[in-house]
Design a protein around this motif. Structure first.
Motif, PDB file in Angstrom:
ATOM      1  N   LEU A 176     -33.589 -12.113  79.673  1.00 13.84           N
ATOM      2  CA  LEU A 176     -32.391 -11.888  80.492  1.00 13.84           C
ATOM      3  C   LEU A 176     -31.608 -13.179  80.743  1.00 13.84           C
ATOM      4  O   LEU A 176     -30.379 -13.190  80.588  1.00 13.84           O
ATOM      5  N   PRO A 177     -32.265 -14.302  81.119  1.00  7.56           N
ATOM      6  CA  PRO A 177     -31.494 -15.544  81.309  1.00  7.56           C
ATOM      7  C   PRO A 177     -30.782 -16.003  80.043  1.00  7.56           C
ATOM      8  O   PRO A 177     -29.654 -16.511  80.114  1.00  7.56           O
ATOM      9  N   VAL A 178     -31.434 -15.833  78.874  1.00 10.37           N
ATOM     10  CA  VAL A 178     -30.789 -16.228  77.618  1.00 10.37           C
ATOM     11  C   VAL A 178     -29.554 -15.373  77.373  1.00 10.37           C
ATOM     12  O   VAL A 178     -28.476 -15.876  77.027  1.00 10.37           O
ATOM     13  N   LEU A 179     -29.682 -14.062  77.559  1.00 15.72           N
ATOM     14  CA  LEU A 179     -28.541 -13.161  77.351  1.00 15.72           C
ATOM     15  C   LEU A 179     -27.393 -13.460  78.320  1.00 15.72           C
ATOM     16  O   LEU A 179     -26.218 -13.438  77.940  1.00 15.72           O
ATOM     17  N   CYS A 180     -27.754 -13.759  79.573  1.00 21.91           N
ATOM     18  CA  CYS A 180     -26.730 -13.998  80.587  1.00 21.91           C
ATOM     19  C   CYS A 180     -26.069 -15.365  80.456  1.00 21.91           C
ATOM     20  O   CYS A 180     -25.008 -15.601  81.026  1.00 21.91           O
TER      21      CYS A 180
ATOM     22  N   LEU B  87     -20.796 -18.370  78.457  1.00 23.75           N
ATOM     23  CA  LEU B  87     -20.466 -19.473  79.369  1.00 23.75           C
ATOM     24  C   LEU B  87     -21.147 -19.337  80.733  1.00 23.75           C
ATOM     25  O   LEU B  87     -20.579 -19.695  81.772  1.00 23.75           O
ATOM     26  N   PHE B  88     -22.347 -18.805  80.747  1.00 26.03           N
ATOM     27  CA  PHE B  88     -23.147 -18.663  81.961  1.00 26.03           C
ATOM     28  C   PHE B  88     -22.493 -17.744  83.007  1.00 26.03           C
ATOM     29  O   PHE B  88     -22.868 -17.786  84.185  1.00 26.03           O
ATOM     30  N   LEU B  89     -21.546 -16.921  82.602  1.00 26.91           N
ATOM     31  CA  LEU B  89     -20.835 -16.087  83.560  1.00 26.91           C
ATOM     32  C   LEU B  89     -21.721 -15.042  84.214  1.00 26.91           C
ATOM     33  O   LEU B  89     -21.446 -14.596  85.336  1.00 26.91           O
ATOM     34  N   PHE B  90     -22.784 -14.632  83.539  1.00 20.53           N
ATOM     35  CA  PHE B  90     -23.661 -13.596  84.087  1.00 20.53           C
ATOM     36  C   PHE B  90     -24.972 -14.165  84.649  1.00 20.53           C
ATOM     37  O   PHE B  90     -25.866 -13.411  85.010  1.00 20.53           O
ATOM     38  N   MET B  91     -25.059 -15.497  84.739  1.00 22.00           N
ATOM     39  CA  MET B  91     -26.291 -16.095  85.258  1.00 22.00           C
ATOM     40  C   MET B  91     -26.574 -15.699  86.710  1.00 22.00           C
ATOM     41  O   MET B  91     -27.742 -15.501  87.078  1.00 22.00           O
ATOM     42  N   PRO B  92     -25.551 -15.570  87.599  1.00 23.70           N
ATOM     43  CA  PRO B  92     -25.845 -15.085  88.960  1.00 23.70           C
ATOM     44  C   PRO B  92     -26.549 -13.730  88.954  1.00 23.70           C
ATOM     45  O   PRO B  92     -27.418 -13.475  89.795  1.00 23.70           O
TER      46      PRO B  92
ATOM     47  N   ALA C 178     -28.577 -12.652  86.607  1.00 28.92           N
ATOM     48  CA  ALA C 178     -29.959 -12.892  86.183  1.00 28.92           C
ATOM     49  C   ALA C 178     -30.796 -13.413  87.342  1.00 28.92           C
ATOM     50  O   ALA C 178     -31.940 -12.976  87.540  1.00 28.92           O
ATOM     51  N   ILE C 179     -30.231 -14.348  88.117  1.00 30.98           N
ATOM     52  CA  ILE C 179     -30.959 -14.907  89.268  1.00 30.98           C
ATOM     53  C   ILE C 179     -31.245 -13.812  90.287  1.00 30.98           C
ATOM     54  O   ILE C 179     -32.349 -13.724  90.841  1.00 30.98           O
ATOM     55  N   ARG C 180     -30.257 -12.964  90.527  1.00 29.53           N
ATOM     56  CA  ARG C 180     -30.450 -11.872  91.478  1.00 29.53           C
ATOM     57  C   ARG C 180     -31.564 -10.935  91.025  1.00 29.53           C
ATOM     58  O   ARG C 180     -32.415 -10.520  91.823  1.00 29.53           O
ATOM     59  N   GLN C 181     -31.582 -10.611  89.740  1.00 28.12           N
ATOM     60  CA  GLN C 181     -32.600  -9.718  89.209  1.00 28.12           C
ATOM     61  C   GLN C 181     -33.988 -10.344  89.276  1.00 28.12           C
ATOM     62  O   GLN C 181     -34.980  -9.656  89.544  1.00 28.12           O
ATOM     63  N   GLN C 182     -34.077 -11.633  89.045  1.00 28.07           N
ATOM     64  CA  GLN C 182     -35.362 -12.326  89.126  1.00 28.07           C
ATOM     65  C   GLN C 182     -35.930 -12.270  90.539  1.00 28.07           C
ATOM     66  O   GLN C 182     -37.109 -11.961  90.735  1.00 28.07           O
ATOM     67  N   ARG C 183     -35.085 -12.570  91.540  1.00 27.05           N
ATOM     68  CA  ARG C 183     -35.548 -12.551  92.928  1.00 27.05           C
ATOM     69  C   ARG C 183     -35.971 -11.143  93.349  1.00 27.05           C
ATOM     70  O   ARG C 183     -36.987 -10.957  94.019  1.00 27.05           O
ATOM     71  N   ALA C 184     -35.169 -10.144  92.959  1.00 27.28           N
ATOM     72  CA  ALA C 184     -35.505  -8.765  93.311  1.00 27.28           C
ATOM     73  C   ALA C 184     -36.793  -8.332  92.619  1.00 27.28           C
ATOM     74  O   ALA C 184     -37.623  -7.626  93.213  1.00 27.28           O
ATOM     75  N   PHE C 185     -36.977  -8.742  91.361  1.00 31.09           N
ATOM     76  CA  PHE C 185     -38.188  -8.396  90.623  1.00 31.09           C
ATOM     77  C   PHE C 185     -39.438  -8.891  91.347  1.00 31.09           C
ATOM     78  O   PHE C 185     -40.432  -8.152  91.480  1.00 31.09           O
TER      79      PHE C 185
END
Length: 354
Positions: A154-158, A162-167, A169-176
């Motif tokens: 997920l972090p690689v895809l996001c 240009l890192f536009l979807f990294m927030p 990915a971070i949200r999904q990691q914390r929720a996971f």
């Protein structure tokens, strides 16, 4: 009469009470444990570090109270020592291969990187399985496959656009992480709003962009012929100020992420409460950092106690009065400490840190 008792019991269950965390640790007490741990670890060339970790964790857990009862740290030194010996062996192999300029050193680094999601999930399992309250263990139920999705794929895809979807990915990691924590037969849930993460990270990107641009302009003006002069004391000062500003931003981001992991969490449907103020978190973290640096590490025990008290005493759970007593233990599968120790060695934050 029987119906009357049932109604009274239902009314008791409907009344919500706020149960606060308490931390009773003292800097003086922990300093004595820390200095002995430090000395014995040095004398034994690191062997005692496993016992040192258990002593430290038992002190912090034993002084963390919830509903008037302390938490328990259940891991044994031998579990941790085995994991650390394996980790040390891998590190020695890497340095030896690197010294011999063997291509195998690069493959070993690649193997570490690819193994990190599995090690991270393993560390979460070990950390929570060895945490208990009222003899009821916690658990982490996330799978290795999920770890690879949330912490590698997920972090690689996001990061690609240009890192536009990294927030996201971070949200999904914390929720996971939070969504796979259990206390006995009760499960945690966490669904923080995605907009919070976008606002936070966009603000961080803008602030860092302004700082980098400002530093480039200032250092260019300080140089000769438009080129930065690396030996100019003013350049060093500007660079140091930029580093401190980024350090400050990093701590602020961490504070908001920690707060949201609590603020939007529930345990069996009951709300976790936090009064944590990110500005106060930044102040405590920065002053702790300065105290540790100015005393060459001697204030580390004080800093740890101070931060633990701040984080714990701003947290609580809103639930029926009899909720804690109704939590039931569940059978849990044993697992190795290797993942925990490798993750610790690579400075991966887990456990109550969320």
């Amino acid at each position: 009469m029987e119906n009357h008792n049932t109604d009274a019991s239902s009314q008791d269950e409907a009344i919500l009470t706020t149960t606060h965390f308490q931390f009773t640790g003292k800097a003086g007490e922990f300093f004595r444990i820390w200095i002995v741990n430090f000395a014995l670890t040095i004398v034994t060339l690191g062997i005692y570090s496993a016992w040192a970790k258990v002593r430290q964790q038992q002190y912090f857990y034993g002084n963390t109270l919830f509903g008037g009862k302390p938490f328990q740290y259940l891991a044994t030194p031998m579990q941790i020592l085995i994991g650390r010996l394996i980790t040390a062996g891998l590190l020695i192999a890497f340095f030896l291969l690197n010294y011999l300029q063997s291509p195998a050193a690069g493959f070993l680094i690649l193997a570490f990187v690819l193994a990190m999601p599995a090690l991270f999930v393993s560390s979460l399992r070990f950390n929570y399985r060895n945490t208990a309250h009222r003899n009821v263990k916690f658990a982490f139920t996330g799978s290795i496959a999920q770890g690879y999705w949330y912490f590698l794929i997920l972090p690689v895809l996001c990061s690609l656009p240009l890192f536009l979807f990294m927030p996201y990915a971070i949200r999904q990691q914390r929720a996971f992480i939070v969504n796979h924590i259990k206390w006995g037969d009760k499960e945690f849930t966490c669904e923080p709003p995605i907009k919070n993460y976008y606002i936070l990270f966009l603000s961080m990107y803008v602030a860092m962009g302004v700082m980098v641009g400002g530093m480039f302009a200032v250092t260019k003006s300080l140089g000769a012929g438009g080129q930065p002069d690396m030996t100019n004391p003013a350049f060093v000062l500007v660079f140091l100020m930029m580093y401190l500003a980024m350090f400050y931003i990093g701590i602020a981001v961490k504070a908001y992420l920690f707060k949201w992991s609590l603020q939007y969490s529930k345990l069996a449907g009951h709300q976790v409460i936090t009064q944590l103020k990110p500005s106060r978190y930044v102040f405590v973290a920065v002053t702790n950092f300065l105290a540790i640096g100015l005393t060459l590490g001697l204030m580390l025990p004080w800093a740890k106690i101070r931060m633990a008290r701040f984080l714990l005493e701003t947290s609580a759970l809103e639930a029926p009065a009899n909720f804690i007593s109704e939590v039931e233990a569940t059978h849990q599968k044993e697992n190795s400490a290797i993942g925990q120790e490798v993750a610790d060695g690579l400075d991966v934050e887990i456990g109550f840190g969320l």
